[in-house]
Design a protein around this motif. Structure first.
Motif, PDB file in Angstrom:
ATOM      1  N   GLU A   1       1.035  -1.161  -0.063  1.00 35.63           N
ATOM      2  CA  GLU A   1      -0.040  -0.077   0.048  1.00 35.63           C
ATOM      3  C   GLU A   1       0.790   1.228  -0.239  1.00 35.63           C
ATOM      4  O   GLU A   1       0.606   2.229  -0.713  1.00 35.63           O
ATOM      5  N   ARG A   2       1.902   1.234   0.817  1.00 34.49           N
ATOM      6  CA  ARG A   2       2.905   2.337   0.973  1.00 34.49           C
ATOM      7  C   ARG A   2       3.432   2.731  -0.452  1.00 34.49           C
ATOM      8  O   ARG A   2       3.362   3.548  -1.108  1.00 34.49           O
TER       9      ARG A   2
ATOM     10  N   ASN B   1       0.865   4.020  -2.722  1.00 36.01           N
ATOM     11  CA  ASN B   1       0.599   5.577  -2.438  1.00 36.01           C
ATOM     12  C   ASN B   1       1.674   6.500  -3.201  1.00 36.01           C
ATOM     13  O   ASN B   1       1.434   7.623  -3.689  1.00 36.01           O
TER      14      ASN B   1
END
Ligand code: AMP
Length: 330
Positions: free
Chosen positions: A161-162, A165
């Motif tokens: 997810e990081r 992003n």
């Protein structure tokens, strides 16, 4: 079609707990998904293991996966180290996390305690980054594992997810799939600790899939129980009996409720005989198939080569995409 992946480290000999936690659910669902199953051999090297032993274990696990029902016409079965993109992506994943969070991982903390003070622990420390790569590389959304791997899958989601992003949508985020029964099979002699394949070969509390059947029977008959004398599932107050109930449920494909009802009038000795009979029959069938596969190393190597070729198709495409995302393609 969604992708499913799971793996086992080639350290020690496969246990019944490994079968229940990782392999069973995978085999049952392999046709529903784009399926990959691998031997986590690089993870296996995080602490020293004799090269001869790991080589032997890799072939054992390949034969064991086949004996448990992996269908190579449908599923890619391969060695992690044969697909170099695992390490490439693992390194990039290490940029998505902090030293603090890796040092708080439960498995790292407990394994570090078992190591001597000056032992090399970097491999154990970065284990979650390689594991994240193992999964994200294939956009796997389903990961059948035992409860001990829950935290690692959560971290995989965090790292993915990081990355998404920062660089834009790149990875699908996985869900763990923990078996309803047997998420954490416990040691038969000490049902407060999990059954682990790093246990010594003669450990009375660990059922190794390749143990002599009579030894397995003895281990079950001498399993630790309690003084209550009644057979019913209560993990907190009756961990030994509950563990045996989990085993008989898994190998006979029945629910906990069905087992509670069926065995409620049994004394512990008779119940253990039932568990031992069921588990031994189940393991014996797998062992017979195992030895047929294990005797043909040429075929096992062929399986792994073909599996790696199949996996590499996804992995190289994905890694190319990742490199574009981070600006490493010119
Ligand atoms: P490992 O032994 O760490 O290579 O784990 C291989 C697979 O077996 C993973 O999916 C683990 O979660 C699973 N597993 C290991 N020990 C247990 C256990 N005691 N109960 C249930 N699953 C387990």
């Amino acid at each position: 079609m969604k992708t499913m992946i799971t793996g086992v480290r080639p350290t020690g000999s496969i246990t019944l707990a490994n079968y229940i936690g990782g392999i069973k659910g995978f085999v049952e669902q392999q046709y529903k998904y784009n399926s990959l199953i691998f031997i986590a051999d690089i993870h296996g090297l995080t602490t020293y293991i004799d090269p001869k032993e790991i080589r032997n274990n890799i072939l054992d696990i390949t034969a064991m996966y086949m004996a448990c029902g992996i269908d190579i016409n449908n599923t890619a079965l391969f060695m992690q180290s044969d697909v170099l993109e695992h390490c490439n992506l693992g390194f990039l994943m290490s940029f998505q996390c902090s030293v603090g969070e890796l040092s708080r991982m439960t498995q790292f903390k407990s394994k570090k305690q078992q190591l001597g003070k000056n032992e090399k622990d970097m491999g154990l420390f970065i284990y979650p980054t390689l594991m994240a790569a193992d999964i994200l590389l294939y956009d796997a959304e389903i990961v059948p594992v035992g409860a001990d791997q829950r935290q690692h899958i959560e971290k995989t989601r965090d790292f993915g997810e990081r990355f998404n992003n920062i660089y834009g949508n790149t990875f699908k985020l996985p869900e763990y799939q923990i078996p309803k029964i047997g998420a954490k099979i416990m040691n038969l002699q000490d049902p407060t600790i999990k059954m682990s394949k790093s246990a010594p070969k003669d450990d009375k509390g660990t059922i190794f899939m390749l143990d002599d059947i009579e030894i397995t029977r003895k281990k079950i008959m001498s399993a630790c129980t309690d003084s209550d004398g009644k057979v019913y599932y209560d993990e907190e107050n009756k961990p030994g009996i509950s563990n045996l109930i989990s085993l008989i449920c898994v190998v006979n494909n029945i629910t906990i409720e069905e087992a509670n009802e069926k065995y409620k009038d049994y004394n512990y000795k008779d119940f253990k005989i039932e568990v031992a009979d069921s588990v031994c029959n189940f393991i014996k069938e797998i062992q017979d198939k195992f030895y047929q596969y294990r005797n043909d190393e040429k075929y096992l190597k062929e399986i792994l080569t073909n599996g790696a070729n199949k996996a590499r198709v996804y992995a190289s495409k994905k890694m190319k995409f990742v490199k574009e995302k981070v600006g490493l393609s010119i």
